[in-house]
Every structure is written in structure tokens, then in C-alpha cells.
Design an enzyme around this catalytic site. Structure first.
Site, PDB file in Angstrom:
ATOM      1  N   ARG A  92       0.881  -1.175   0.000  1.00 14.02           N
ATOM      2  CA  ARG A  92       0.000   0.000   0.000  1.00 14.02           C
ATOM      3  C   ARG A  92       0.915   1.221   0.000  1.00 14.02           C
ATOM      4  NH1 ARG A  92      -5.426   1.343   1.815  1.00 14.02           N
ATOM      5  NH2 ARG A  92      -5.502   3.422   2.778  1.00 14.02           N
ATOM      6  N   CYS A 141     -16.189   3.996   0.612  1.00 22.32           N
ATOM      7  CA  CYS A 141     -15.062   3.107   0.950  1.00 22.32           C
ATOM      8  C   CYS A 141     -14.482   3.385   2.331  1.00 22.32           C
ATOM      9  CB  CYS A 141     -13.980   3.200  -0.119  1.00 22.32           C
ATOM     10  SG  CYS A 141     -13.421   4.880  -0.463  1.00 22.32           S
ATOM     11  N   ARG A 155     -14.308  -6.460   2.697  1.00 22.32           N
ATOM     12  CA  ARG A 155     -12.877  -6.393   2.412  1.00 22.32           C
ATOM     13  C   ARG A 155     -12.178  -7.655   2.908  1.00 22.32           C
ATOM     14  NH1 ARG A 155     -10.136  -1.573   1.670  1.00 22.32           N
ATOM     15  NH2 ARG A 155      -8.387  -2.980   1.242  1.00 22.32           N
ATOM     16  N   HIS A 178      -7.185   1.368  -6.702  1.00 27.53           N
ATOM     17  CA  HIS A 178      -7.496   0.684  -5.441  1.00 27.53           C
ATOM     18  C   HIS A 178      -8.305  -0.582  -5.779  1.00 27.53           C
ATOM     19  CE1 HIS A 178      -7.902  -0.103  -1.339  1.00 27.53           C
ATOM     20  NE2 HIS A 178      -8.542   0.973  -0.907  1.00 27.53           N
ATOM     21  N   ASP A 195     -16.642   9.238  -2.050  1.00 28.06           N
ATOM     22  CA  ASP A 195     -15.388   9.119  -1.313  1.00 28.06           C
ATOM     23  C   ASP A 195     -15.030  10.514  -0.817  1.00 28.06           C
ATOM     24  OD1 ASP A 195     -13.022   8.139  -0.267  1.00 28.06           O
ATOM     25  OD2 ASP A 195     -12.009   7.909  -2.200  1.00 28.06           O
ATOM     26  N   GLN A 229     -10.264  -2.743  -2.923  1.00 21.74           N
ATOM     27  CA  GLN A 229     -11.516  -2.156  -2.464  1.00 21.74           C
ATOM     28  C   GLN A 229     -12.637  -2.450  -3.442  1.00 21.74           C
ATOM     29  OE1 GLN A 229     -12.408  -0.145   0.445  1.00 21.74           O
ATOM     30  NE2 GLN A 229     -14.384  -0.715  -0.435  1.00 21.74           N
TER      31      GLN A 229
END
Length: 321
Positions: free
Chosen positions: A118, A280, A308, A145, A240, A148
């Protein structure tokens, strides 16, 4: 260096040993398999079944960006699958002191069975994967991403019963989430509409790539600055934060630019009656979304966050064997 990744016995043909850097590298059948596996692993966990296909396997987790969901889902997930996760902050390993990415990749390939990273740079992730002989998973970059969105697709299928033909509307910054949602939706034959101010719309190259994929899958990709048009008849509305990690200095300017792009009950009323709200997380109530929406009956943000875990478990099972 020649990439020496080899298929791992026991995983589905074509997925074992592969990297997961962007959804564009995966077909609809690949993603469908991963989503179905995530559904199955979730169901078995709820019934108390112990499924441990990764006994003796170790996942290295490199973090240049801090995380809640990514770290806990991968670390808990590899443990539940019978393996072990090692947290590797860039402050604690030589990568953070200037060791070449290629050297780090080769060293870790001798110790581990998979790497999740990440970080900020997509190019760094690509270089890591090019020099590692084990699967590399993109846990987030400034461009994509994919982990996700794999969980998001699982969540939408749980709620709507299917993906193909579903209208997904994303309202907000054309960031890594918008990029990966475009690709995931296009691959699965969904209709995605992204509403963002013109100066914050998604990367044009990725938009063109998604549109080309959608043309073949029966999906549709639409970019607009008209939130009302985007929300009209939407099955899912997604948002987001307006300023992502590393963009804190832009927060004030972005707040002004995104005036009118808040997801609130009025906007939700323009969508389908059974519209699903997604985020998210982490969320800023009162900014990109009002509290009554994110905490209301249409919101599935915590189901989405839980998934997730199951999506990551499916991904590790398929790639690491």
C-alpha cells in the site's frame, strides 16, 4: 530480470501465482470467480467452518500509507486461512532508506509467499512485481485501489443479485477509487456514471480504457459534471472523501470545488427507490455525504467494509494457492 512467477498447485488455472496490480489485468470470468469465492468463504466463516488452504504460507504487507481496513482485512484474512502476515512499515525496512525496489523484491521473494503493498506510486508497485517471483497485490496506490473494488463488486452482487446492467454512480473526486470502479464496472458489464467537477474528473487514459472494455462487455462509462443526471435512476450511489491521503493541503480548495457534489437525501431521491449507498471509508459526515444518508437505511458501508475481509481472503487463496 525475467519474471519467474510459476503457477501454484491447487489454485484455479490462470490465477495461481499472478499479480493483482489493476483490475484491467483480469477478465470478467476471473473477477466472477473471485467474487463467488468471497461469497463462499464468507458463508463458511459465518457457519464456523475453518478453511485453511494457506497453511505454512506467509504474506509480507508493506505499508507506506497508513490503513485500517487494508491492514486488518489482510492480516486477519491470512491468519484465518492458516497463514501468517508480517507488517512491514517503510520506516522499518531498508526500502524506506533507499534500497532499490528491485533488490527488496528479490530478497522478499526468498522469504515470503506473497507481497501486499500500500503505497503512493503505481510505478513502484509495477517494479516490485516485475522483480518478485511471488504474487504482488496492490493494496492501494494514488492511481488504483483494486482490492476495495473487488469487495465493492461482491457487496453489490449480494444486494442486487447481479452486476451486469446495474447502474453505479460515483460522485466526487476522480481519484484512485473512481479509476478502479470504472474498470471493475466496465469489465462486469455495468453502467457507471462518474460526476465530478471538470478539473477533478478521472484520468483520460483510464477513462478511454474503461470505455473500450465496456463496449465489449455491454457496459457503459459516462463522465459528467451534472450530479442530477448522474444520480438519475442509479441503482448504487457511491462517494469518497474530497481530499485523499497526501492531499490535506488542498482540502480548502477542494471543499469549494466540490460544492454541489455532496450526497444527501435530495440527491438520493433522484435514484431508484431501492438505491444502495456506498462509501469506501473513512468518511467525513457533513462534507461528501450527510449523516442521514451514510447512517440511513440505504447505506451498506459497514457490510461493504466487512467484505474487504472476504474479498481479500478470496484473492490470497486464488493467487497464493
Amino acid at each position: 530480470m525475467v519474471n519467474t512467477k510459476q503457477p501454484i498447485p491447487g489454485a484455479p488455472m490462470g490465477l495461481s501465482g499472478r499479480d493483482f496490480l489493476t483490475l484491467a489485468d483480469y477478465s470478467a470470468s476471473d473477477l466472477s470467480y473471485l467474487i463467488e469465492l468471497a461469497h463462499d468463504l464468507k458463508k463458511k466463516l459465518k457457519f464456523g467452518e475453518v478453511i485453511q488452504p494457506l497453511q505454512g504460507k506467509t504474506l509480507g504487507m508493506i505499508f507506506e500509507k497508513s490503513s485500517t481496513r487494508t491492514r486488518v482485512s489482510f492480516e486477519s484474512g491470512i491468519y484465518q486461512l492458516g497463514g501468517m502476515g508480517i507488517f512491514l512499515s517503510t520506516n522499518d525496512i531498508q526500502l524506506g532508506r533507499g534500497e532499490p525496489v528491485a533488490d527488496t523484491a528479490k530478497v522478499l521473494s526468498g522469504y515470503l509467499d506473497g507481497i501486499m503493498i500500500r503505497t503512493y506510486s503505481q510505478e513502484m508497485v509495477k517494479e516490485l512485481a516485475a522483480n518478485a517471483s511471488i504474487p504482488v497485490i496492490n493494496g492501494l496506490t494514488d492511481v488504483y485501489h483494486p482490492c476495495q473494488v473487488l469487495a465493492d463488486l461482491q457487496t453489490i452482487e449480494e444486494i442486487k443479485g447481479e452486476l451486469k446492467g446495474v447502474k453505479l454512480t460515483f460522485i466526487g473526486d476522480g481519484n484512485n477509487m473512481a479509476n478502479s470502479l470504472m474498470l471493475g464496472a466496465a469489465i462486469m458489464g455495468m453502467h457507471i456514471s462518474i460526476a465530478a467537477p471538470e478539473e477533478y474528473q478521472p484520468d483520460h487514459t483510464i477513462t478511454e480504457q474503461a470505455a473500450e472494455i465496456a463496449a465489449a462487455s455491454g457496459g457503459k462509462v459516462e463522465i459528467t459534471s451534472d450530479v442530477v443526471h448522474a444520480a438519475n435512476q442509479a441503482d448504487v450511489i457511491y462517494t469518497d472523501v474530497w481530499a485523499s491521503m497526501g492531499q490535506e493541503s488542498e482540502a480548502s480548495a477542494r471543499e469549494q470545488a466540490f460544492t454541489g457534489f455532496q450526497v444527501n437525501s435530495k440527491l438520493l431521491s433522484m435514484a431508484q427507490k431501492d438505491v444502495t449507498f456506498m462509501h469506501c471509508l473513512p468518511a467525513h459526515r457533513g462534507e461528501e455525504v450527510t449523516a442521514d444518508v451514510i447512517d440511513g437505511s440505504h447505506s451498506v458501508v459497514f457490510q461493504q467494509a466487512e467484505n474487504r475481509l472476504h474479498a481479500q481472503k478470496a484473492l490470497m487463496t486464488a493467487l497464493m494457492g
